[in-house]
Design a protein around this motif. Structure first.
Motif, mmCIF file in Angstrom:
data_model
loop_
_atom_site.group_PDB
_atom_site.id
_atom_site.type_symbol
_atom_site.label_atom_id
_atom_site.label_comp_id
_atom_site.label_asym_id
_atom_site.label_seq_id
_atom_site.Cartn_x
_atom_site.Cartn_y
_atom_site.Cartn_z
ATOM 1 N N PRO A 134 0.820 -1.153 -0.075
ATOM 2 C CA PRO A 134 -0.075 0.010 -0.010
ATOM 3 C C PRO A 134 0.849 1.245 -0.163
ATOM 4 C CG PRO A 134 -0.767 -1.380 1.596
ATOM 5 C CD PRO A 134 0.335 -2.125 1.145
ATOM 6 N N LYS A 135 2.215 1.240 0.338
ATOM 7 C CA LYS A 135 3.040 2.374 0.079
ATOM 8 C C LYS A 135 2.985 2.844 -1.184
ATOM 9 C CE LYS A 135 6.864 0.833 2.287
ATOM 10 N NZ LYS A 135 6.234 -0.463 2.657
ATOM 11 N N ILE A 136 2.959 1.840 -2.203
ATOM 12 C CA ILE A 136 3.082 2.292 -3.572
ATOM 13 C C ILE A 136 1.846 2.799 -4.188
ATOM 14 C CG2 ILE A 136 3.680 1.613 -5.941
ATOM 15 C CD1 ILE A 136 5.580 -0.499 -4.547
ATOM 16 N N MET A 137 1.718 3.931 -4.745
ATOM 17 C CA MET A 137 0.534 4.313 -5.477
ATOM 18 C C MET A 137 0.951 4.970 -6.735
ATOM 19 S SD MET A 137 -1.125 6.666 -2.200
ATOM 20 C CE MET A 137 -1.407 5.985 -0.804
ATOM 21 N N GLY A 144 1.087 12.360 -18.054
ATOM 22 C CA GLY A 144 1.512 11.066 -17.944
ATOM 23 C C GLY A 144 1.450 10.362 -16.767
ATOM 24 N N VAL A 145 2.133 9.125 -16.387
ATOM 25 C CA VAL A 145 2.029 8.465 -14.994
ATOM 26 C C VAL A 145 3.053 8.794 -13.897
ATOM 27 C CG1 VAL A 145 2.272 6.073 -14.177
ATOM 28 C CG2 VAL A 145 1.149 6.651 -16.604
ATOM 29 N N PHE A 146 2.494 8.993 -12.981
ATOM 30 C CA PHE A 146 3.573 9.277 -11.814
ATOM 31 C C PHE A 146 3.434 8.154 -10.660
ATOM 32 C CE2 PHE A 146 2.708 13.323 -13.912
ATOM 33 C CZ PHE A 146 3.715 13.808 -13.980
ATOM 34 N N ARG A 147 4.539 8.176 -9.976
ATOM 35 C CA ARG A 147 4.638 6.719 -8.840
ATOM 36 C C ARG A 147 4.926 7.608 -7.444
ATOM 37 N NH1 ARG A 147 8.390 3.262 -7.267
ATOM 38 N NH2 ARG A 147 7.672 1.049 -6.763
ATOM 39 N N SER A 148 4.390 6.935 -6.525
ATOM 40 C CA SER A 148 4.911 7.258 -5.006
ATOM 41 C C SER A 148 5.245 5.942 -4.554
ATOM 42 C CB SER A 148 3.787 8.067 -4.263
ATOM 43 O OG SER A 148 4.120 8.082 -3.023
ATOM 44 N N ALA A 149 6.306 6.092 -3.880
ATOM 45 C CA ALA A 149 6.708 4.795 -2.952
ATOM 46 C C ALA A 149 6.417 4.819 -1.546
ATOM 47 C CB ALA A 149 8.248 4.268 -3.392
ATOM 48 N N ASP A 150 6.180 5.874 -1.018
ATOM 49 C CA ASP A 150 6.045 6.539 0.194
ATOM 50 C C ASP A 150 4.554 7.052 0.613
ATOM 51 O OD1 ASP A 150 5.868 8.916 -1.022
ATOM 52 O OD2 ASP A 150 7.880 9.520 -0.011
ATOM 53 N N GLY A 152 2.157 8.509 -0.942
ATOM 54 C CA GLY A 152 1.763 9.558 -1.347
ATOM 55 C C GLY A 152 2.676 10.848 -0.979
ATOM 56 N N ALA A 153 3.452 10.878 -0.127
ATOM 57 C CA ALA A 153 4.210 11.785 0.240
ATOM 58 C C ALA A 153 5.331 12.501 -0.797
ATOM 59 C CB ALA A 153 5.153 11.491 1.403
ATOM 60 N N HIS A 154 5.644 11.955 -1.619
ATOM 61 C CA HIS A 154 6.335 12.241 -2.938
ATOM 62 C C HIS A 154 6.109 11.397 -4.253
ATOM 63 C CE1 HIS A 154 8.998 13.058 0.824
ATOM 64 N NE2 HIS A 154 9.153 14.327 0.327
ATOM 65 N N TRP A 155 6.377 12.186 -5.066
ATOM 66 C CA TRP A 155 5.972 11.714 -6.468
ATOM 67 C C TRP A 155 6.826 11.742 -7.398
ATOM 68 C CZ3 TRP A 155 1.212 8.862 -7.175
ATOM 69 C CH2 TRP A 155 0.245 8.905 -6.103
ATOM 70 N N GLN A 156 7.073 10.925 -8.407
ATOM 71 C CA GLN A 156 8.071 10.959 -9.556
ATOM 72 C C GLN A 156 7.285 10.543 -10.931
ATOM 73 O OE1 GLN A 156 11.652 8.864 -8.881
ATOM 74 N NE2 GLN A 156 12.753 9.532 -10.604
ATOM 75 N N GLN A 157 7.647 11.124 -11.763
ATOM 76 C CA GLN A 157 6.942 10.562 -13.322
ATOM 77 C C GLN A 157 7.769 9.523 -13.735
ATOM 78 O OE1 GLN A 157 6.448 13.587 -16.180
ATOM 79 N NE2 GLN A 157 5.499 12.297 -17.527
ATOM 80 N N ILE A 158 7.036 8.291 -14.092
ATOM 81 C CA ILE A 158 7.563 7.223 -14.327
ATOM 82 C C ILE A 158 7.332 6.878 -15.971
ATOM 83 C CG2 ILE A 158 7.810 6.032 -12.192
ATOM 84 C CD1 ILE A 158 5.304 4.465 -13.111
ATOM 85 N N SER A 159 6.575 7.698 -16.653
ATOM 86 C CA SER A 159 6.566 7.607 -18.041
ATOM 87 C C SER A 159 7.293 8.505 -18.580
ATOM 88 C CB SER A 159 5.029 7.901 -18.526
ATOM 89 O OG SER A 159 4.454 9.288 -18.011
ATOM 90 N N PRO A 160 7.837 8.259 -19.742
ATOM 91 C CA PRO A 160 8.840 9.432 -20.389
ATOM 92 C C PRO A 160 8.387 10.782 -20.399
ATOM 93 C CG PRO A 160 8.759 7.299 -21.554
ATOM 94 C CD PRO A 160 7.358 7.308 -20.561
#
Length: 688
Positions: A134-137, A144-150, A152-160
């Motif tokens: 559940p930490k992964i959203m 594009g597509v963004f991912r959080s591993a914490d 929802g505290a931080h987000w990073q784009q994972i699509s080009p």
């Protein structure tokens, strides 16, 4: 209960006024507390989050995620590890040119929300949480597509970034066993990554080209089984997206018509995985055999935005719909009834009281078609029932009680009169063409009158052209002067001496789109966005009046019982005591974007509201010009007074003697009766 006030304070906060329906409107999405199946959340099209503690039977307005009324909350996640932690994704309608929205985070069960800075301004159309971690959203936006591993505290784009294909993300799903396997549906076909976004592949075999992918779900027990919905139909893959079957052929052959291809949402019954619900723009469909045969279970008039199935009892199914709000089924989706107690997302535009029965009030709404129209309350606005038979789904811009006691509604397609419990069209046959010709003859006089006292007599006995077949103009407002009704319409000003049974255009008023009309004690005024006309003899003669010199575009109009006329624009509120000779302002009437001015004869005061940004409503007591205000906690469209019926006992008429307001998007609100209203009193000498 008495509230002690400090009138010397510059600002006093009151209890926010109570929302009181009419129930229903646009509902967008559900979310469930993973530790309490009866605890549900509901997202709306104007930024609000509601909650229910009884499985959707009753709703309570919880909070606005972004403190703004233009956010569409399409996705809410509840953290399985901590149900008080919630994440919401939102976007702004019509934001294609200037994308806006974001992700909002709550740590107190949705009571307060904080905007996530890294996703600020992103038009978030999809949101998903990894079942195995559940930490992964993941979030999908127009970019594009963004991912959080914490969580929802931080987000990073994972699509080009800037990719020409992987953008405009409408749907997302994460493999139940592998959080690195993500499916993304775009406005042009689906994509998949098996390594957390390092590489993407277009999974389109079997799918018709140029298909918008609205929803993706993955079977929680067999992750190779993937369903997706597109504008070309519903598809199913049994090999993790390598190949899909279905689409148009499935729709034609298996029960879903091609007109219902816009399937907004797919939802599996968590206890019976072969049962899948498809919420479309033309009703709800259900398959009990994994997609082989689909059966329609609602009418085609139901636009379904989301589906919720109770994991503890799959007989309980909820739908979030456009216009009809929440619909509930207790038989697995075979039949539905409204379940909107406490939920209101109505745009109320019109109001009329009943002078013979003060507890009876009527309101008119827009944008809800057959689910809207007119609502009536016999409890002073505390409860409502729909009264829209015969209105044909028209928007209601104005309401009035005629001199004979009947109720009339002005719509975007003409005038309706309430006959019993059914509305009937009136006004057909109004001679627009003939009246326009007569009005043209006085146009030069109208221009001169804008700067002088020229007065015109209403034309009588003018030759008329053939009567129009129907009067389909927009009717923006009504007013009553003596036994005569006046209507401001997009095709001129109308009058009726017969309580609305027959109508005629007032030919001495120039042809224009008249937006506002007001009357009091023989004074009648009409206004377009840039022009004013006034009569001081009940509409027999008219003269043009120069609008306030500072006003750029008129937004409201009123005539009070003291011979004054009031007008508003986006910069202020103005009044004239000399029938338009000069305009003044009140320094303590400081609101902007005024949207309603109403003369409340019962209490001899002028009530004023605005589109914001303030949530105060104002009253100007006459004749002293003393200004009072209430912080209602809402941006209001208008404000009305519900008088007490002194002819009845308290048990017979338990309501009255308070204010009732219409919000911009959230129905009606009622002034708290158990506390005194805060106010600021100003001397009458403050006009300048």
């Amino acid at each position: 209960m008495v509230l002690i006030l400090c009138l010397a304070c510059p600002r006093i906060h009151a209890v926010s006024w109570f929302p009181k329906g009419p129930d229903g409107g646009d509902a967008r999405t559900f979310a469930a507390d993973p530790k309490d199946h009866l605890h549900l959340y509901l997202g709306t099209a104007d930024g609000w989050i509601y909650q229910s503690r009884d499985g959707g039977r009753n709703w309570l307005r919880l909070a606005s995620v972004g403190k703004r009324d233009d956010l569409v909350v399409d996705h809410i996640l509840v953290d399985p590890a901590d149900p008080r932690h919630m994440v919401a994704g939102a976007w702004v309608a019509d934001d294609l040119q200037h994308p806006d929205g974001g992700i909002f985070d709550s740590r107190d069960g949705g009571t307060t929300w904080i905007e996530q800075p890294e996703m600020r301004g992103q038009s978030v159309r999809a949101l998903a949480i990894a079942p195995s971690d559940p930490k992964i959203m993941v979030a999908g936006s127009l970019a594009g597509v963004f991912r959080s591993a914490d969580s929802g505290a931080h987000w990073q784009q994972i699509s080009p970034p800037g990719d020409k294909e992987i953008h405009e993300i409408e749907s997302l799903a994460i493999d139940p066993a592998d959080p690195n396997t993500i499916y993304a549906g775009t406005w042009h076909l689906p994509w998949k990554t098996s390594d957390g976004g390092e590489h993407w592949e277009n999974i389109k075999e079997g799918i018709i080209e140029d298909s918008d992918i609205f929803s993706i779900i993955i079977d929680p027990k067999q992750s190779d089984v993937v369903y997706l919905s597109a504008c070309s139909g519903i598809y199913k893959s049994e090999n993790a997206g390598v190949k899909f079957t279905g689409g148009v052929n499935l729709n034609k052959a298996q029960g879903i018509p091609t007109t219902a291809r816009r399937t907004r949402v797919l939802m599996q019954d968590p206890n019976h995985l072969d049962t899948v619900f498809a919420g479309t723009t033309e009703g709800l469909y259900r398959t009990d055999d994994g997609g082989k045969v689909w059966t329609q279970t609602t009418g085609a008039d139901v636009i379904v935005n989301d589906v919720s199935v109770d994991p503890a009892d799959p007989h309980n199914v909820l739908l979030a719909t456009n216009r009809q709000g929440v619909l509930a089924s207790h038989d697995g989706g075979d039949s539905f009834l409204p379940s909107n107690s406490g939920f209101s997302a109505r745009q109320v535009m019109a109001y009329s009281g009943d002078r013979h029965n003060p507890a009876t009030v009527y309101v008119g709404v827009v944008n809800d078609k057959e689910s809207g129209g007119v609502f009536v309350s016999h409890t002073g606005g505390l409860s409502w029932s729909q009264l829209s038979g015969g209105l044909d789904g028209h928007d209601v811009f104005s309401l009035v009680q005629a001199p004979d006691g009947s109720i009339l509604a002005g719509t975007e397609r003409g005038i309706y009169r309430l006959q019993g419990a059914v509305w009937q069209r009136v006004g057909d046959g109004v001679d627009i063409a003939g009246a326009s010709t007569a009005a043209g003859k006085v146009e030069s006089a109208h221009r001169a009158a804008a700067t002088g006292p020229t007065t015109r007599q209403a034309a009588k006995g003018k030759p008329r052209a053939a009567a129009a077949k129907s009067f389909d103009a927009s009717v923006y407002g009504f007013a009553v002067s003596g036994e005569t009704l006046f209507a401001a319409t997009s095709q001129g000003v109308l009058s009726s001496p017969s309580s609305g049974m027959t109508w005629a255009v007032v030919p001495s008023i120039p042809d224009d789109e008249w937006r506002f009309v007001a009357a009091s004690k023989g004074v009648v005024a009409v206004a377009s966005l840039h022009a004013l006309e006034m009569s001081i003899d009940g509409g027999k003669t008219w003269k043009a009046v120069a609008p306030p010199s500072l006003a750029r575009q008129l937004t409201a109009l009123a005539a009070d019982g003291h011979g004054n006329m009031w007008a508003a624009d986006r910069d202020g509120v103005y009044f004239t005591t000399g029938l338009g000779a000069s305009w003044q302002t009140l320094k303590d009437l400081y609101l902007r974007n005024g949207n309603s001015i109403y003369y409340d004869e019962a209490s001899d005061r002028v009530l004023v509201t605005s589109n914001g940004p303030v949530t105060e409503a104002f009253a100007v007591q006459l004749p002293s010009m003393q200004v009072r205000w209430w912080d209602t906690g809402w941006k209001l469209r208008f404000l009305r007074y519900v008088p007490k019926d002194n002819g009845k006992t308290e048990s017979e008429a338990p309501v009255g003697d308070y204010l009732l307001g219409a919000t911009l998007f959230d129905g009606m609100v009622v002034q708290p009766r158990m506390v005194d209203s805060p106010e600021i009193a100003t001397p009458g000498a403050n006009a300048h």
